[in-house]
Design an enzyme around this catalytic site. Sequence first.
Site: not given
Length: 640
Positions: A95, A175-176, A262, A516, A541
């Site tokens: 990521c 990433c998130d 992702c 998650e 997730s």
Amino acid sequence: MAPHAEESVGTHTGHEDVQHQQENERNMPKPGEYIQFDHLPAGGPLNRWSHFMTRDHDYPGAQAMLYSAGVPNKDMMKNAPHVGIATVWWEGNPCKGPFRSKTCCPGSSTPLVCRTASPWARKVGCWDTMAGLHILTTLIVGMRFSLQSREIIADSIETVTCAQRHDANISIPGCDKNMPGVIMAAARHNRPFVMIYGGTMRRGHSQLLDKPINISTCYEAVGSYRYGVLKASCKKQSGAEATASEVMDDIEEHACPGVGACGGMYTANTMATAIEAMGLCLPGSSSFPAESPQKRSECERAAEAIRICMEKDIRPRDLITRRSFMNALKLTMVLGGSTNAVLHFLAMANSADVDLTLEDIHRVSEATPFLADLAPSGKHYMEDLCNVGGTPAVLKYLIAVGLIDGGIPTVTGKTLAENVSSWPSLDPGQTIIRDITKPIKKSGHLRILYGNFAPGGAVAKITGLEGDFFTGRARVFNKEHELNSALSAGLIKDEEEGQVLIVRYEGPKGGPGMPEQLQASAAIMGAGLKKIALVTDGRYSGASHGFIVGHVVPEAAVGGPIALVEDGDLITIDAVKNSIDIIEASGIKGAAGIAAELERRRRGWKPPKMKPVRGVLAKYARLVGDASHGAVTDAGGPAW
């Protein structure tokens, strides 16, 4: 009723230029809530904050260190603005792997001093799919560190930007948790800012399954593997039949073919597209693949964008507004984005002092159609969306049909509509984004639920493929690892009466860290279990799908009703009425009887012993608020 609850969620029109806003109308950090730094007025030199460190000989030690760090001469020292480059880079996951090679430093014609923030930010971005695999003890898994990394990222960028008196910031998240972390920091320091999304990963391909695959395939395949239903679609090159273990090998080796976040509409791409709809990054940032030429070009163009922000005094809080949040929410509903977006939008709004509540998210979801055939519920990936026009083309379409507000200002100095006007429209033959008159679902897939199970709210992800209603008997697990063990042993099976699998003590405090439940949700899908709903005070997730409910408030650790549920209680989830209720407890029915039974159970309930009691997770558990307010650690108020 929430603030602005009667306000229309329709679009606004008109061209707004933050240059013409009156200073007293702007959303600035409130004196007393944040440290205030002296700065030069707008419209003059661009080194508005760093000037007070580099002028005359007030701070000779600081200037000496800046020369050592690479400032080439006295003219640059005294006149060039300092732009911090905050990159959440490290080599440990794909990521964030591409960030080191990206360049957003301006050419010699742009008088900026670029100083990387990577020594302090590069290693704080957890990668969820990896963090979830690290078993640290029987009770604490690496995923517990993930959500709190959002706070670390925000704190780190705020710390260095303010301590070093940077005049602007360019942040490069991947990433998130990275994306909301850098936006939260921008709202705090409120200095000119541009975000560059690290970019999405390209999809993989499995030869033995003969189909595109990605990271979520790995987790769903585990369920199929454990339940004995994972089979190859093709023979091996030798002509022999492939075993289930060989199919797993093929998936693991080819799911992630390169660097980037992702590839589905998981949390990273959800947040990136939403932030582009808010005007905080350059057009196309959210859909360019990490390894594409367009991504490198974007990094080079960021230098000019940050200069525009400095010259026009465009600040993050000029862009992080209620209007821009409405855009973010609508695009998230259209694209089928992650439940994590709810947490992150609330946290971003908290940092920017923007009124945003669960009720606002509910209203937007009710009024916004779900249009995108994107993973995890659909078959396409962000790479595919980029190939038919990307996020700018989607925004252009949604502005044209009146769903997105094209009049909001952006980091380019232009409106959102102006940014996308020259971009190609969506490919007429594409099948990823449906016409607004032919939605997959007429309302949004993210549902805000309330009831005697979740008086403070819960968040469901229901695309319509699972149905809108579920009733089942509770089966309770006090930690995620208990459910994972049951799934690994094949003990969870479809029964004639539906089951509501409840995973509790996994909230922000109870986890701690609100991990998650990706492994469990994916294993259920991969095993083909149909008569199951999954409910937790933790979260999911972006790759999770199925009939799932998370973010239950109050959480179990503080004695919420989820802590009082017992095996066999009957639970109803209604995505039309937006409710989640216990409708039978110990054979007792009726609201009054159930309330009395829950109160009886409460008298015998004892809070679990907090684990751990030292270290970063313990500190997080003591500070963090509930999920319905974004699980933030800086809600305000005095410390003594």
